[in-house]
Scaffold this motif. Structure first.
Motif, PDB file in Angstrom:
ATOM      1  N   PHE A  64       0.832  -1.206   0.000  1.00  0.00           N
ATOM      2  CA  PHE A  64       0.000   0.000   0.000  1.00  0.00           C
ATOM      3  C   PHE A  64       0.868   1.258   0.000  1.00  0.00           C
ATOM      4  O   PHE A  64       0.637   2.195  -0.778  1.00  0.00           O
ATOM      5  CB  PHE A  64      -0.925  -0.008   1.222  1.00  0.00           C
ATOM      6  CG  PHE A  64      -1.527   1.328   1.556  1.00  0.00           C
ATOM      7  CD1 PHE A  64      -2.490   1.904   0.734  1.00  0.00           C
ATOM      8  CD2 PHE A  64      -1.117   2.024   2.689  1.00  0.00           C
ATOM      9  CE1 PHE A  64      -3.044   3.149   1.034  1.00  0.00           C
ATOM     10  CE2 PHE A  64      -1.661   3.262   2.998  1.00  0.00           C
ATOM     11  CZ  PHE A  64      -2.627   3.821   2.168  1.00  0.00           C
ATOM     12  N   PHE A  65       1.884   1.294   0.847  1.00  0.00           N
ATOM     13  CA  PHE A  65       2.748   2.472   0.908  1.00  0.00           C
ATOM     14  C   PHE A  65       3.584   2.618  -0.366  1.00  0.00           C
ATOM     15  O   PHE A  65       3.853   3.739  -0.813  1.00  0.00           O
ATOM     16  CB  PHE A  65       3.652   2.415   2.140  1.00  0.00           C
ATOM     17  CG  PHE A  65       3.019   2.976   3.379  1.00  0.00           C
ATOM     18  CD1 PHE A  65       2.824   4.342   3.514  1.00  0.00           C
ATOM     19  CD2 PHE A  65       2.602   2.144   4.409  1.00  0.00           C
ATOM     20  CE1 PHE A  65       2.233   4.877   4.655  1.00  0.00           C
ATOM     21  CE2 PHE A  65       2.005   2.665   5.550  1.00  0.00           C
ATOM     22  CZ  PHE A  65       1.819   4.034   5.675  1.00  0.00           C
ATOM     23  N   GLU A  66       4.002   1.499  -0.947  1.00  0.00           N
ATOM     24  CA  GLU A  66       4.743   1.567  -2.208  1.00  0.00           C
ATOM     25  C   GLU A  66       3.880   2.187  -3.300  1.00  0.00           C
ATOM     26  O   GLU A  66       4.339   3.041  -4.068  1.00  0.00           O
ATOM     27  CB  GLU A  66       5.191   0.166  -2.627  1.00  0.00           C
ATOM     28  CG  GLU A  66       6.336  -0.397  -1.799  1.00  0.00           C
ATOM     29  CD  GLU A  66       6.692  -1.810  -2.211  1.00  0.00           C
ATOM     30  OE1 GLU A  66       6.195  -2.257  -3.272  1.00  0.00           O
ATOM     31  OE2 GLU A  66       7.453  -2.473  -1.489  1.00  0.00           O
ATOM     32  N   VAL A  67       2.620   1.749  -3.369  1.00  0.00           N
ATOM     33  CA  VAL A  67       1.699   2.296  -4.370  1.00  0.00           C
ATOM     34  C   VAL A  67       1.454   3.778  -4.102  1.00  0.00           C
ATOM     35  O   VAL A  67       1.464   4.604  -5.025  1.00  0.00           O
ATOM     36  CB  VAL A  67       0.367   1.519  -4.364  1.00  0.00           C
ATOM     37  CG1 VAL A  67      -0.652   2.192  -5.282  1.00  0.00           C
ATOM     38  CG2 VAL A  67       0.590   0.079  -4.800  1.00  0.00           C
ATOM     39  N   LEU A  68       1.238   4.134  -2.838  1.00  0.00           N
ATOM     40  CA  LEU A  68       0.982   5.528  -2.483  1.00  0.00           C
ATOM     41  C   LEU A  68       2.149   6.421  -2.895  1.00  0.00           C
ATOM     42  O   LEU A  68       1.951   7.486  -3.504  1.00  0.00           O
ATOM     43  CB  LEU A  68       0.735   5.641  -0.974  1.00  0.00           C
ATOM     44  CG  LEU A  68       0.491   7.048  -0.417  1.00  0.00           C
ATOM     45  CD1 LEU A  68      -0.704   7.699  -1.088  1.00  0.00           C
ATOM     46  CD2 LEU A  68       0.303   6.996   1.100  1.00  0.00           C
ATOM     47  N   GLU A  69       3.359   6.002  -2.592  1.00  0.00           N
ATOM     48  CA  GLU A  69       4.523   6.819  -2.945  1.00  0.00           C
ATOM     49  C   GLU A  69       4.715   6.880  -4.458  1.00  0.00           C
ATOM     50  O   GLU A  69       5.125   7.917  -4.988  1.00  0.00           O
ATOM     51  CB  GLU A  69       5.767   6.261  -2.256  1.00  0.00           C
ATOM     52  CG  GLU A  69       5.714   6.426  -0.737  1.00  0.00           C
ATOM     53  CD  GLU A  69       7.011   6.042  -0.054  1.00  0.00           C
ATOM     54  OE1 GLU A  69       7.671   5.093  -0.533  1.00  0.00           O
ATOM     55  OE2 GLU A  69       7.362   6.676   0.944  1.00  0.00           O
ATOM     56  N   SER A  70       4.408   5.792  -5.158  1.00  0.00           N
ATOM     57  CA  SER A  70       4.513   5.794  -6.620  1.00  0.00           C
ATOM     58  C   SER A  70       3.513   6.771  -7.230  1.00  0.00           C
ATOM     59  O   SER A  70       3.839   7.515  -8.163  1.00  0.00           O
ATOM     60  CB  SER A  70       4.269   4.385  -7.170  1.00  0.00           C
ATOM     61  OG  SER A  70       5.273   3.494  -6.743  1.00  0.00           O
ATOM     62  N   LEU A  71       2.296   6.786  -6.698  1.00  0.00           N
ATOM     63  CA  LEU A  71       1.273   7.700  -7.209  1.00  0.00           C
ATOM     64  C   LEU A  71       1.657   9.158  -6.940  1.00  0.00           C
ATOM     65  O   LEU A  71       1.404  10.038  -7.766  1.00  0.00           O
ATOM     66  CB  LEU A  71      -0.079   7.381  -6.571  1.00  0.00           C
ATOM     67  CG  LEU A  71      -0.719   6.048  -6.994  1.00  0.00           C
ATOM     68  CD1 LEU A  71      -1.976   5.778  -6.172  1.00  0.00           C
ATOM     69  CD2 LEU A  71      -1.055   6.057  -8.481  1.00  0.00           C
ATOM     70  N   VAL A  72       2.261   9.410  -5.793  1.00  0.00           N
ATOM     71  CA  VAL A  72       2.715  10.771  -5.485  1.00  0.00           C
ATOM     72  C   VAL A  72       3.808  11.191  -6.461  1.00  0.00           C
ATOM     73  O   VAL A  72       3.815  12.322  -6.959  1.00  0.00           O
ATOM     74  CB  VAL A  72       3.214  10.856  -4.029  1.00  0.00           C
ATOM     75  CG1 VAL A  72       3.974  12.160  -3.790  1.00  0.00           C
ATOM     76  CG2 VAL A  72       2.045  10.759  -3.055  1.00  0.00           C
ATOM     77  N   ARG A  73       4.731  10.275  -6.757  1.00  0.00           N
ATOM     78  CA  ARG A  73       5.800  10.597  -7.716  1.00  0.00           C
ATOM     79  C   ARG A  73       5.222  10.875  -9.103  1.00  0.00           C
ATOM     80  O   ARG A  73       5.670  11.789  -9.801  1.00  0.00           O
ATOM     81  CB  ARG A  73       6.817   9.457  -7.775  1.00  0.00           C
ATOM     82  CG  ARG A  73       7.735   9.386  -6.560  1.00  0.00           C
ATOM     83  CD  ARG A  73       8.912   8.472  -6.816  1.00  0.00           C
ATOM     84  NE  ARG A  73       8.501   7.092  -6.975  1.00  0.00           N
ATOM     85  CZ  ARG A  73       8.409   6.216  -5.976  1.00  0.00           C
ATOM     86  NH1 ARG A  73       8.692   6.599  -4.740  1.00  0.00           N
ATOM     87  NH2 ARG A  73       8.043   4.971  -6.197  1.00  0.00           N
ATOM     88  N   LEU A  74       4.237  10.079  -9.509  1.00  0.00           N
ATOM     89  CA  LEU A  74       3.598  10.305 -10.806  1.00  0.00           C
ATOM     90  C   LEU A  74       2.919  11.669 -10.843  1.00  0.00           C
ATOM     91  O   LEU A  74       2.955  12.374 -11.856  1.00  0.00           O
ATOM     92  CB  LEU A  74       2.573   9.204 -11.081  1.00  0.00           C
ATOM     93  CG  LEU A  74       3.132   7.826 -11.453  1.00  0.00           C
ATOM     94  CD1 LEU A  74       2.003   6.806 -11.533  1.00  0.00           C
ATOM     95  CD2 LEU A  74       3.876   7.900 -12.783  1.00  0.00           C
ATOM     96  N   ASN A  75       2.300  12.046  -9.738  1.00  0.00           N
ATOM     97  CA  ASN A  75       1.638  13.351  -9.673  1.00  0.00           C
ATOM     98  C   ASN A  75       2.657  14.485  -9.769  1.00  0.00           C
ATOM     99  O   ASN A  75       2.400  15.516 -10.394  1.00  0.00           O
ATOM    100  CB  ASN A  75       0.854  13.462  -8.365  1.00  0.00           C
ATOM    101  CG  ASN A  75       0.094  14.774  -8.255  1.00  0.00           C
ATOM    102  OD1 ASN A  75      -0.950  14.955  -8.869  1.00  0.00           O
ATOM    103  ND2 ASN A  75       0.628  15.690  -7.460  1.00  0.00           N
ATOM    104  N   GLU A  76       3.836  14.287  -9.148  1.00  0.00           N
ATOM    105  CA  GLU A  76       4.884  15.306  -9.207  1.00  0.00           C
ATOM    106  C   GLU A  76       5.364  15.505 -10.638  1.00  0.00           C
ATOM    107  O   GLU A  76       5.611  16.628 -11.075  1.00  0.00           O
ATOM    108  CB  GLU A  76       6.061  14.888  -8.319  1.00  0.00           C
ATOM    109  CG  GLU A  76       5.750  14.940  -6.825  1.00  0.00           C
ATOM    110  CD  GLU A  76       6.853  14.320  -5.990  1.00  0.00           C
ATOM    111  OE1 GLU A  76       7.734  13.650  -6.577  1.00  0.00           O
ATOM    112  OE2 GLU A  76       6.841  14.495  -4.763  1.00  0.00           O
ATOM    113  N   ARG A  77       5.486  14.408 -11.390  1.00  0.00           N
ATOM    114  CA  ARG A  77       5.954  14.503 -12.773  1.00  0.00           C
ATOM    115  C   ARG A  77       4.898  15.133 -13.669  1.00  0.00           C
ATOM    116  O   ARG A  77       5.212  15.795 -14.648  1.00  0.00           O
ATOM    117  CB  ARG A  77       6.291  13.112 -13.306  1.00  0.00           C
ATOM    118  CG  ARG A  77       7.477  12.474 -12.599  1.00  0.00           C
ATOM    119  CD  ARG A  77       7.621  11.027 -12.983  1.00  0.00           C
ATOM    120  NE  ARG A  77       8.615  10.347 -12.171  1.00  0.00           N
ATOM    121  CZ  ARG A  77       8.756   9.032 -12.116  1.00  0.00           C
ATOM    122  NH1 ARG A  77       7.960   8.251 -12.830  1.00  0.00           N
ATOM    123  NH2 ARG A  77       9.685   8.495 -11.355  1.00  0.00           N
ATOM    124  N   GLY A  78       3.616  14.880 -13.307  1.00  0.00           N
ATOM    125  CA  GLY A  78       2.534  15.417 -14.123  1.00  0.00           C
ATOM    126  C   GLY A  78       2.373  16.904 -13.942  1.00  0.00           C
ATOM    127  O   GLY A  78       1.809  17.582 -14.777  1.00  0.00           O
TER     128      GLY A  78
END
Length: 275
Positions: A261-275
């Motif tokens: 869950f935390f891995e997915v959460l951090e990945s989604l945050v990184r994707l949002n930063e790039r977007g």
């Protein structure tokens, strides 16, 4: 007739004995458990080079150096029973701090273990940052049911709002404080901490509450998102974890749902930063 040993003799022994373990408190914070933290400290010791600068590890397997220990060896190392050792290793592996494999050693099957460098460094940095932030008072500390920021400036603008119409808003804590810039930010911190804590516990996370909340606030801080937008990402990570679990073959399961869950959460945050 027994002769009583003067207490001063004990004090002299205590000051000169080398029967000690270099045990840093941060390992308990990383493992979330005292015994597991002590075992992690010992594992780190084995990974440190000796006085000649050479590795203490001698067993090579699959391109890695491994520690090989029997369940009973831990008592001599750091006074941990075989049962405690089994539980401690399971916790460390679930947290992603170590990797274990069963392999042959001297012709007999024995557990091999080593530090999972990527997971270890991630949790070490996260824990170190959390300790620093808590010491400086930038993350709220619960007092009498309220969350307060003890000192310093808020790292985010205070005009954060919570999406109370979200279908899963039952997980959000009830907020009754007056609306001021300071209270608004404190409220947002509480919402993030409690929301992520609730979902993490839902997935069976047994880590200390403060550890989970510190991690949640660190991720939110990095995202620089309003609470409503960050909450959507949290719910998306929750749904992804559930979906992935549902796709496992019969009898299969995600090894550690909280970690996933935390891995997915951090990945989604990184994707949002790039977007």
């Amino acid at each position: 007739m027994s002769v009583r040993v003067p207490f001063e003799r004990f004090l002299a022994w205590e000051q000169t004995t080398h029967d000690t373990i270099d045990f840093k408190k941060i390992y308990v914070d990383m493992a979330g458990d005292l015994v597991s933290g002590l075992m992690l400290s010992q594992i780190v010791f084995w990974h440190l080079p000796n006085r000649q600068g050479e590795s203490k590890l001698r067993v090579q397997r699959g391109g890695h150096l491994w520690i090989v220990r029997k369940r009973t060896d831990w008592w001599e190392d750091c006074r941990i029973t075989p049962k405690q050792a089994d539980r401690g290793l399971a916790i460390l592996e679930e947290r992603g701090l170590i990797v274990t494999e069963l392999g042959k050693f001297n012709g007999a099957p024995m557990k091999h273990l080593r530090i999972n460098e990527a997971g270890f460094i991630a949790i070490w940095e996260e824990t170190l940052e959390g300790i620093s932030i808590l010491t400086k008072g930038a993350i709220p500390i619960p007092q009498e049911g309220k969350w307060i920021s003890t000192e310093g400036e808020d790292p985010f603008p205070p005009d954060r709002q919570v999406d109370l119409d979200h279908p899963d808003n039952s997980l959000l804590p009830e907020i009754t404080t007056e609306t001021t810039p300071e209270r608004s930010f404190e409220r947002d911190q509480q919402v993030v901490a409690e929301l992520v804590l609730g979902i993490s516990r839902e997935f069976g996370d047994t880590a200390p509450e403060r550890s989970i909340q510190t991690r949640a606030l660190r991720i939110w801080k990095r995202s620089r998102l309003p609470v409503s937008e960050f909450s959507e990402i949290v719910y998306q990570a929750r749904a992804t974890t559930r979906l992935y679990q549902g796709k496992q073959q019969a009898g299969g399961a995600i090894r550690s749902k909280p970690a996933y869950f935390f891995e997915v959460l951090e990945s989604l945050v990184r994707l949002n930063e790039r977007g």
